[in-house]
Design a protein around this motif. Structure first.
Motif, PDB file in Angstrom:
ATOM      1  N   GLN A 255      75.127  71.055 -12.046  1.00 16.67           N
ATOM      2  CA  GLN A 255      74.361  72.090 -11.371  1.00 16.67           C
ATOM      3  C   GLN A 255      74.525  73.463 -12.021  1.00 16.67           C
ATOM      4  O   GLN A 255      73.939  74.439 -11.554  1.00 16.67           O
ATOM      5  CB  GLN A 255      74.774  72.158  -9.898  1.00 16.67           C
ATOM      6  CG  GLN A 255      74.381  70.904  -9.126  1.00 16.67           C
ATOM      7  CD  GLN A 255      74.974  70.849  -7.739  1.00 16.67           C
ATOM      8  OE1 GLN A 255      76.194  70.879  -7.576  1.00 16.67           O
ATOM      9  NE2 GLN A 255      74.120  70.758  -6.734  1.00 16.67           N
ATOM     10  N   TYR A 256      75.298  73.538 -13.073  1.00 15.60           N
ATOM     11  CA  TYR A 256      75.497  74.799 -13.776  1.00 15.60           C
ATOM     12  C   TYR A 256      74.772  74.749 -15.113  1.00 15.60           C
ATOM     13  O   TYR A 256      74.906  73.795 -15.872  1.00 15.60           O
ATOM     14  CB  TYR A 256      76.993  75.062 -13.987  1.00 15.60           C
ATOM     15  CG  TYR A 256      77.678  75.479 -12.714  1.00 15.60           C
ATOM     16  CD1 TYR A 256      78.090  74.534 -11.774  1.00 15.60           C
ATOM     17  CD2 TYR A 256      77.885  76.821 -12.412  1.00 15.60           C
ATOM     18  CE1 TYR A 256      78.677  74.913 -10.581  1.00 15.60           C
ATOM     19  CE2 TYR A 256      78.488  77.216 -11.233  1.00 15.60           C
ATOM     20  CZ  TYR A 256      78.880  76.255 -10.319  1.00 15.60           C
ATOM     21  OH  TYR A 256      79.471  76.640  -9.138  1.00 15.60           O
ATOM     22  N   GLY A 257      74.024  75.809 -15.389  1.00 15.59           N
ATOM     23  CA  GLY A 257      73.206  75.808 -16.594  1.00 15.59           C
ATOM     24  C   GLY A 257      73.822  76.528 -17.781  1.00 15.59           C
ATOM     25  O   GLY A 257      73.504  76.220 -18.920  1.00 15.59           O
TER      26      GLY A 257
ATOM     27  N   ASP B 254      75.937  79.974 -12.299  1.00 17.61           N
ATOM     28  CA  ASP B 254      74.835  79.407 -11.526  1.00 17.61           C
ATOM     29  C   ASP B 254      73.989  80.551 -10.996  1.00 17.61           C
ATOM     30  O   ASP B 254      74.460  81.345 -10.178  1.00 17.61           O
ATOM     31  CB  ASP B 254      75.379  78.584 -10.367  1.00 17.61           C
ATOM     32  CG  ASP B 254      74.284  78.001  -9.497  1.00 17.61           C
ATOM     33  OD1 ASP B 254      74.593  77.534  -8.387  1.00 17.61           O
ATOM     34  OD2 ASP B 254      73.107  78.016  -9.914  1.00 17.61           O
TER      35      ASP B 254
ATOM     36  N   TYR C 226      74.901  85.984 -10.422  1.00 12.77           N
ATOM     37  CA  TYR C 226      75.356  84.615 -10.644  1.00 12.77           C
ATOM     38  C   TYR C 226      76.597  84.282  -9.824  1.00 12.77           C
ATOM     39  O   TYR C 226      77.534  85.079  -9.747  1.00 12.77           O
ATOM     40  CB  TYR C 226      75.709  84.410 -12.117  1.00 12.77           C
ATOM     41  CG  TYR C 226      74.535  84.391 -13.065  1.00 12.77           C
ATOM     42  CD1 TYR C 226      73.931  85.573 -13.477  1.00 12.77           C
ATOM     43  CD2 TYR C 226      74.045  83.201 -13.555  1.00 12.77           C
ATOM     44  CE1 TYR C 226      72.869  85.563 -14.355  1.00 12.77           C
ATOM     45  CE2 TYR C 226      72.977  83.169 -14.438  1.00 12.77           C
ATOM     46  CZ  TYR C 226      72.397  84.356 -14.839  1.00 12.77           C
ATOM     47  OH  TYR C 226      71.344  84.335 -15.700  1.00 12.77           O
ATOM     48  N   ASN C 227      76.598  83.103  -9.257  1.00 12.63           N
ATOM     49  CA  ASN C 227      77.860  82.528  -8.810  1.00 12.63           C
ATOM     50  C   ASN C 227      78.574  82.017 -10.058  1.00 12.63           C
ATOM     51  O   ASN C 227      77.933  81.475 -10.966  1.00 12.63           O
ATOM     52  CB  ASN C 227      77.632  81.370  -7.843  1.00 12.63           C
ATOM     53  CG  ASN C 227      77.017  81.815  -6.538  1.00 12.63           C
ATOM     54  OD1 ASN C 227      77.112  82.984  -6.149  1.00 12.63           O
ATOM     55  ND2 ASN C 227      76.368  80.901  -5.851  1.00 12.63           N
TER      56      ASN C 227
ATOM     57  N   TRP D 221      77.253  77.828 -19.870  1.00  6.90           N
ATOM     58  CA  TRP D 221      78.667  77.493 -20.062  1.00  6.90           C
ATOM     59  C   TRP D 221      79.278  78.316 -21.184  1.00  6.90           C
ATOM     60  O   TRP D 221      78.605  78.615 -22.178  1.00  6.90           O
ATOM     61  CB  TRP D 221      78.812  76.006 -20.423  1.00  6.90           C
ATOM     62  CG  TRP D 221      78.463  75.097 -19.302  1.00  6.90           C
ATOM     63  CD1 TRP D 221      77.215  74.663 -18.957  1.00  6.90           C
ATOM     64  CD2 TRP D 221      79.370  74.523 -18.353  1.00  6.90           C
ATOM     65  NE1 TRP D 221      77.290  73.843 -17.846  1.00  6.90           N
ATOM     66  CE2 TRP D 221      78.594  73.741 -17.466  1.00  6.90           C
ATOM     67  CE3 TRP D 221      80.745  74.594 -18.171  1.00  6.90           C
ATOM     68  CZ2 TRP D 221      79.177  73.032 -16.408  1.00  6.90           C
ATOM     69  CZ3 TRP D 221      81.322  73.893 -17.120  1.00  6.90           C
ATOM     70  CH2 TRP D 221      80.539  73.125 -16.255  1.00  6.90           C
TER      71      TRP D 221
ATOM     72  N   SER E  30      72.071  81.920  -6.343  1.00  7.19           N
ATOM     73  CA  SER E  30      73.230  82.537  -5.697  1.00  7.19           C
ATOM     74  C   SER E  30      73.359  82.235  -4.219  1.00  7.19           C
ATOM     75  O   SER E  30      74.406  82.502  -3.629  1.00  7.19           O
ATOM     76  CB  SER E  30      73.209  84.045  -5.911  1.00  7.19           C
ATOM     77  OG  SER E  30      72.006  84.590  -5.413  1.00  7.19           O
TER      78      SER E  30
ATOM     79  N   VAL F 127      85.263  78.290  -7.700  1.00  4.80           N
ATOM     80  CA  VAL F 127      83.978  78.983  -7.744  1.00  4.80           C
ATOM     81  C   VAL F 127      84.083  80.244  -6.906  1.00  4.80           C
ATOM     82  O   VAL F 127      84.833  80.305  -5.934  1.00  4.80           O
ATOM     83  CB  VAL F 127      82.834  78.070  -7.244  1.00  4.80           C
ATOM     84  CG1 VAL F 127      83.053  77.647  -5.801  1.00  4.80           C
ATOM     85  CG2 VAL F 127      81.472  78.743  -7.415  1.00  4.80           C
TER      86      VAL F 127
END
Length: 124
Positions: A110-112, A98, A31-32, A114, A101, A49
């Motif tokens: 854009q991030y799933g 995210d 993951y990023n 959290w 990668s 990021v």
């Protein structure tokens, strides 16, 4: 992946804090990872990021030179070192993951995955 942020608190202007985000339940190294923040009455905004392998980082202009994002894939953690804090840094800070990668993205949509957020208050 499940994310747990920690390290927030109350600090005076000019001080430092180190936020941590612990990941579980996924292949963290794929993951990023990013940090966002949301101040009262404002939209969530991008802070920093880091790529899955740590080879690339990006920062919001407001924090460049003051904040540093890093990660430890062996410990499934990502950190945000915050120095020279300002009252305008006051916000709830969230980590996000995210899985795509090959890209570095800075939009919250854009991030799933959290974390729950950790509150940072900087007094003047």
């Amino acid at each position: 992946v499940q994310l747990q942020a920690s390290g927030g608190g109350l600090v005076q202007a000019g001080g430092s804090l180190r936020l941590s985000c612990a990941a579980s339940g996924g292949t963290f190294f794929r993951y990023n990872m990013a940090w966002f923040r949301q101040a009262p009455g404002k939209e969530r905004e991008f802070v920093a990021v880091i790529a899955w392998n740590g080879a690339r980082t990006d920062y919001a202009d407001a924090v460049k030179g003051r904040f540093t994002i890093s990660r430890d894939n062996a410990k499934n953690t990502v950190h945000l070192q915050m120095n020279s804090l300002k009252p305008e840094d006051t916000a709830v800070y969230y980590c996000a993951a995210d899985p795509i990668s090959y890209r570095i993205v800075t939009r919250a949509s854009q991030y799933g995955d959290w974390g729950q957020g950790t509150e940072v208050t900087v007094s003047s």
